[in-house]
Design an enzyme around this catalytic site. Sequence first.
Site, PDB file in Angstrom:
ATOM      1  N   PHE A  12       0.832  -1.217   0.000  1.00  0.00           N
ATOM      2  CA  PHE A  12       0.000   0.000   0.000  1.00  0.00           C
ATOM      3  C   PHE A  12       0.864   1.265   0.000  1.00  0.00           C
ATOM      4  O   PHE A  12       0.793   2.091  -0.926  1.00  0.00           O
ATOM      5  CB  PHE A  12      -0.933  -0.063   1.218  1.00  0.00           C
ATOM      6  CG  PHE A  12      -1.545   1.233   1.662  1.00  0.00           C
ATOM      7  CD1 PHE A  12      -2.087   2.120   0.745  1.00  0.00           C
ATOM      8  CD2 PHE A  12      -1.590   1.561   3.019  1.00  0.00           C
ATOM      9  CE1 PHE A  12      -2.665   3.319   1.165  1.00  0.00           C
ATOM     10  CE2 PHE A  12      -2.175   2.743   3.452  1.00  0.00           C
ATOM     11  CZ  PHE A  12      -2.702   3.624   2.513  1.00  0.00           C
ATOM     12  N   ILE A  13       1.706   1.405   1.003  1.00  0.00           N
ATOM     13  CA  ILE A  13       2.476   2.650   1.119  1.00  0.00           C
ATOM     14  C   ILE A  13       3.620   2.673   0.106  1.00  0.00           C
ATOM     15  O   ILE A  13       3.862   3.690  -0.554  1.00  0.00           O
ATOM     16  CB  ILE A  13       2.982   2.836   2.572  1.00  0.00           C
ATOM     17  CG1 ILE A  13       1.781   2.903   3.536  1.00  0.00           C
ATOM     18  CG2 ILE A  13       3.840   4.102   2.694  1.00  0.00           C
ATOM     19  CD1 ILE A  13       2.136   3.028   5.007  1.00  0.00           C
ATOM     20  N   LEU A  35       5.700 -10.123  -2.303  1.00  0.00           N
ATOM     21  CA  LEU A  35       4.245 -10.210  -2.503  1.00  0.00           C
ATOM     22  C   LEU A  35       3.531 -10.955  -1.372  1.00  0.00           C
ATOM     23  O   LEU A  35       2.429 -11.467  -1.557  1.00  0.00           O
ATOM     24  CB  LEU A  35       3.911 -10.844  -3.866  1.00  0.00           C
ATOM     25  CG  LEU A  35       4.492 -10.120  -5.088  1.00  0.00           C
ATOM     26  CD1 LEU A  35       4.020 -10.803  -6.382  1.00  0.00           C
ATOM     27  CD2 LEU A  35       4.094  -8.652  -5.117  1.00  0.00           C
ATOM     28  N   TYR A 147       6.099  -6.628  16.713  1.00  0.00           N
ATOM     29  CA  TYR A 147       6.089  -5.634  15.641  1.00  0.00           C
ATOM     30  C   TYR A 147       6.726  -4.321  16.124  1.00  0.00           C
ATOM     31  O   TYR A 147       7.632  -3.775  15.498  1.00  0.00           O
ATOM     32  CB  TYR A 147       4.634  -5.391  15.198  1.00  0.00           C
ATOM     33  CG  TYR A 147       4.475  -4.290  14.194  1.00  0.00           C
ATOM     34  CD1 TYR A 147       4.695  -4.514  12.843  1.00  0.00           C
ATOM     35  CD2 TYR A 147       4.096  -3.007  14.582  1.00  0.00           C
ATOM     36  CE1 TYR A 147       4.546  -3.508  11.911  1.00  0.00           C
ATOM     37  CE2 TYR A 147       3.945  -1.994  13.667  1.00  0.00           C
ATOM     38  CZ  TYR A 147       4.167  -2.241  12.331  1.00  0.00           C
ATOM     39  OH  TYR A 147       4.026  -1.234  11.422  1.00  0.00           O
ATOM     40  N   LYS A 151      10.310  -2.599  15.150  1.00  0.00           N
ATOM     41  CA  LYS A 151      10.297  -1.286  14.500  1.00  0.00           C
ATOM     42  C   LYS A 151      11.210  -0.329  15.262  1.00  0.00           C
ATOM     43  O   LYS A 151      11.984   0.415  14.669  1.00  0.00           O
ATOM     44  CB  LYS A 151       8.863  -0.729  14.423  1.00  0.00           C
ATOM     45  CG  LYS A 151       8.027  -1.322  13.308  1.00  0.00           C
ATOM     46  CD  LYS A 151       8.580  -0.951  11.932  1.00  0.00           C
ATOM     47  CE  LYS A 151       7.768  -1.533  10.792  1.00  0.00           C
ATOM     48  NZ  LYS A 151       8.409  -1.344   9.476  1.00  0.00           N
ATOM     49  N   ASN A 176      -1.874   6.649  11.725  1.00  0.00           N
ATOM     50  CA  ASN A 176      -2.841   5.776  11.026  1.00  0.00           C
ATOM     51  C   ASN A 176      -3.009   6.222   9.574  1.00  0.00           C
ATOM     52  O   ASN A 176      -3.752   7.161   9.292  1.00  0.00           O
ATOM     53  CB  ASN A 176      -4.170   5.792  11.769  1.00  0.00           C
ATOM     54  CG  ASN A 176      -4.074   5.093  13.118  1.00  0.00           C
ATOM     55  OD1 ASN A 176      -3.316   5.515  13.996  1.00  0.00           O
ATOM     56  ND2 ASN A 176      -4.791   4.013  13.282  1.00  0.00           N
ATOM     57  N   PHE A 208     -15.696  -0.835  18.072  1.00  0.00           N
ATOM     58  CA  PHE A 208     -15.199  -1.451  19.305  1.00  0.00           C
ATOM     59  C   PHE A 208     -15.078  -0.380  20.374  1.00  0.00           C
ATOM     60  O   PHE A 208     -14.231   0.506  20.270  1.00  0.00           O
ATOM     61  CB  PHE A 208     -13.841  -2.119  19.069  1.00  0.00           C
ATOM     62  CG  PHE A 208     -13.874  -3.192  18.007  1.00  0.00           C
ATOM     63  CD1 PHE A 208     -14.815  -4.211  18.056  1.00  0.00           C
ATOM     64  CD2 PHE A 208     -12.959  -3.186  16.961  1.00  0.00           C
ATOM     65  CE1 PHE A 208     -14.855  -5.204  17.084  1.00  0.00           C
ATOM     66  CE2 PHE A 208     -12.989  -4.173  15.984  1.00  0.00           C
ATOM     67  CZ  PHE A 208     -13.936  -5.185  16.037  1.00  0.00           C
ATOM     68  N   ARG A 274     -11.798  -3.560  21.720  1.00  0.00           N
ATOM     69  CA  ARG A 274     -10.958  -4.645  21.226  1.00  0.00           C
ATOM     70  C   ARG A 274      -9.777  -4.848  22.172  1.00  0.00           C
ATOM     71  O   ARG A 274      -9.134  -3.882  22.585  1.00  0.00           O
ATOM     72  CB  ARG A 274     -10.456  -4.271  19.830  1.00  0.00           C
ATOM     73  CG  ARG A 274      -9.907  -5.402  19.030  1.00  0.00           C
ATOM     74  CD  ARG A 274      -9.727  -5.006  17.578  1.00  0.00           C
ATOM     75  NE  ARG A 274      -8.813  -3.883  17.399  1.00  0.00           N
ATOM     76  CZ  ARG A 274      -8.484  -3.390  16.204  1.00  0.00           C
ATOM     77  NH1 ARG A 274      -8.997  -3.893  15.098  1.00  0.00           N
ATOM     78  NH2 ARG A 274      -7.655  -2.372  16.120  1.00  0.00           N
TER      79      ARG A 274
HETATM   80  C1  UD2 Z   1      -2.658   1.058  14.347  1.00  0.00           C
HETATM   81  C2  UD2 Z   1      -2.025   0.180  13.309  1.00  0.00           C
HETATM   82  C3  UD2 Z   1      -1.249  -0.916  13.942  1.00  0.00           C
HETATM   83  C4  UD2 Z   1      -0.277  -0.370  14.957  1.00  0.00           C
HETATM   84  C5  UD2 Z   1      -1.022   0.491  15.962  1.00  0.00           C
HETATM   85  C6  UD2 Z   1      -0.037   1.158  16.906  1.00  0.00           C
HETATM   86  C7  UD2 Z   1      -3.382   0.109  11.313  1.00  0.00           C
HETATM   87  C8  UD2 Z   1      -4.371  -0.697  10.522  1.00  0.00           C
HETATM   88  N1  UD2 Z   1      -3.034  -0.427  12.480  1.00  0.00           N
HETATM   89  O1  UD2 Z   1      -3.628   0.339  15.044  1.00  0.00           O
HETATM   90  O2  UD2 Z   1      -0.555  -1.611  12.929  1.00  0.00           O
HETATM   91  O3  UD2 Z   1       0.735   0.367  14.292  1.00  0.00           O
HETATM   92  O4  UD2 Z   1      -1.713   1.520  15.281  1.00  0.00           O
HETATM   93  O5  UD2 Z   1      -0.720   1.747  17.924  1.00  0.00           O
HETATM   94  O6  UD2 Z   1      -2.942   1.157  10.915  1.00  0.00           O
HETATM   95  N2  UD2 Z   1     -11.995  -0.248  15.185  1.00  0.00           N
HETATM   96  C9  UD2 Z   1     -13.372  -0.419  15.213  1.00  0.00           C
HETATM   97  N3  UD2 Z   1     -13.949  -1.260  14.311  1.00  0.00           N
HETATM   98  C10 UD2 Z   1     -13.212  -1.952  13.378  1.00  0.00           C
HETATM   99  C11 UD2 Z   1     -11.814  -1.769  13.360  1.00  0.00           C
HETATM  100  C12 UD2 Z   1     -11.233  -0.916  14.280  1.00  0.00           C
HETATM  101  O7  UD2 Z   1     -14.055   0.172  16.045  1.00  0.00           O
HETATM  102  O8  UD2 Z   1     -13.799  -2.703  12.576  1.00  0.00           O
HETATM  103  C13 UD2 Z   1     -11.378   0.682  16.149  1.00  0.00           C
HETATM  104  C14 UD2 Z   1     -10.263   0.032  16.943  1.00  0.00           C
HETATM  105  O9  UD2 Z   1     -10.771  -0.616  18.064  1.00  0.00           O
HETATM  106  C15 UD2 Z   1      -9.411   1.247  17.301  1.00  0.00           C
HETATM  107  C16 UD2 Z   1      -9.612   2.183  16.102  1.00  0.00           C
HETATM  108  O10 UD2 Z   1     -10.763   1.733  15.429  1.00  0.00           O
HETATM  109  O11 UD2 Z   1      -9.880   1.860  18.470  1.00  0.00           O
HETATM  110  C17 UD2 Z   1      -8.440   2.170  15.132  1.00  0.00           C
HETATM  111  O12 UD2 Z   1      -8.155   0.834  14.789  1.00  0.00           O
HETATM  112  P1  UD2 Z   1      -7.077   0.441  13.654  1.00  0.00           P
HETATM  113  O13 UD2 Z   1      -6.969  -1.034  13.648  1.00  0.00           O
HETATM  114  O14 UD2 Z   1      -7.426   1.100  12.369  1.00  0.00           O
HETATM  115  O15 UD2 Z   1      -5.734   1.128  14.094  1.00  0.00           O
HETATM  116  P2  UD2 Z   1      -4.903   1.110  15.485  1.00  0.00           P
HETATM  117  O16 UD2 Z   1      -4.612   2.527  15.794  1.00  0.00           O
HETATM  118  O17 UD2 Z   1      -5.592   0.334  16.533  1.00  0.00           O
END
Ligand code: UD2
Length: 308
Positions: A12-13, A35, A147, A151, A176, A208, A274
């Site tokens: 993606f990026i 891939l 992870y 990093k 994000n 969540f 979550r």
């Molecule tokens: C991001 C990164 C992860 C890691 C993390 C570090 C992504 C996809 N993930 O996780 O790799 O670097 O940051 O802190 O960029 N949510 C919902 N419903 C859904 C999916 C998510 O409510 O179907 C909520 C989830 O519970 C969270 C928020 O949305 O509170 C963001 O979730 P995420 O998975 O997009 O990203 P994050 O910040 O948890």
Amino acid sequence: MGKILVTGGAGFIGSSLVDELIKDKNNAIVIVDDLSMGNRGNIPNSERITFYEKSVCDYKFMEELLILENFQFIYHLAAVASVADSIERPAYTHKVNSESTLNILETIRKNKLNITKMLFTSSAAVYGDDPTLPKKEVSPIKPKTPYAIDKFSSEQFVLRYGELYNIQTVAVRFFNVYGPKQNPKSPYSGVLLILKDSIDNNKNFKVFGDGEQYRDFVYINDVVGAMVHLATSSNSVHEVYNVGTGKKTSLNSVIKNFKEILNSNITIEYAEPRAGDIKNSYADINKLVDSGYSPLFSIESGLRRYLK
Ligand code: UD2
């Protein structure tokens, strides 16, 4: 610019970065991607792009490539990009996310390769759930997963190694990131993609928690812009930079934005928070801005572009 290596250039990026770099007729780009997460279709067609379906853990291949091509710029993005995957496969993650990086550095050092800049892509995950907000580059580091540990260690390797052996290096910590080309089939998709997918396919969207958690959602064009800026700026050396917008956006407010832009209804279900999630996160981007790059997209304008 010149000869450029993009590892992870089918992802993606990485592929979005390649889309930008290829606009400059002086650039020739080599992509190394196995891939495992990326997709060949993401790579633009151009005779100035060479694609190798190879793993960055193939050290013999990587060494030969680096020596043969004598790259001016190296963007190292290849990685196990999923936190969940890193928890399933910590040793494998360590190989891909950490050892491959050290191998590139060692090849540069031992062969005295004269690169202009190597950029490493790290993550806001390194901050963990320490409550200090917004996250500054000097905020406490609390990596919670393989992870995040890899990093952080790789980012530090790239920067301190650069200082020790006089190799021009820089690192970024992404918040994000959202935009086209993110893979909707991936079980580890970011929340905005899942939201978009629910709307496209008329599915309920599950929040969540109460939806008041916030993130720093940064549009892919700004992520690419920041990377190219930092790679080409001679002042940004041996430093790490947050890449976000510097603004916090709650999940509830982003859902509202989606509804307004698409003029559609979204059926929301609220569920338990979550497990393992951090509550809130956003970046202080003063360091990036002081270096000369200011994000161009707000959440509203980024989403408009994304959903168009
Ligand atoms: C991001 C990164 C992860 C890691 C993390 C570090 C992504 C996809 N993930 O996780 O790799 O670097 O940051 O802190 O960029 N949510 C919902 N419903 C859904 C999916 C998510 O409510 O179907 C909520 C989830 O519970 C969270 C928020 O949305 O509170 C963001 O979730 P995420 O998975 O997009 O990203 P994050 O910040 O948890």
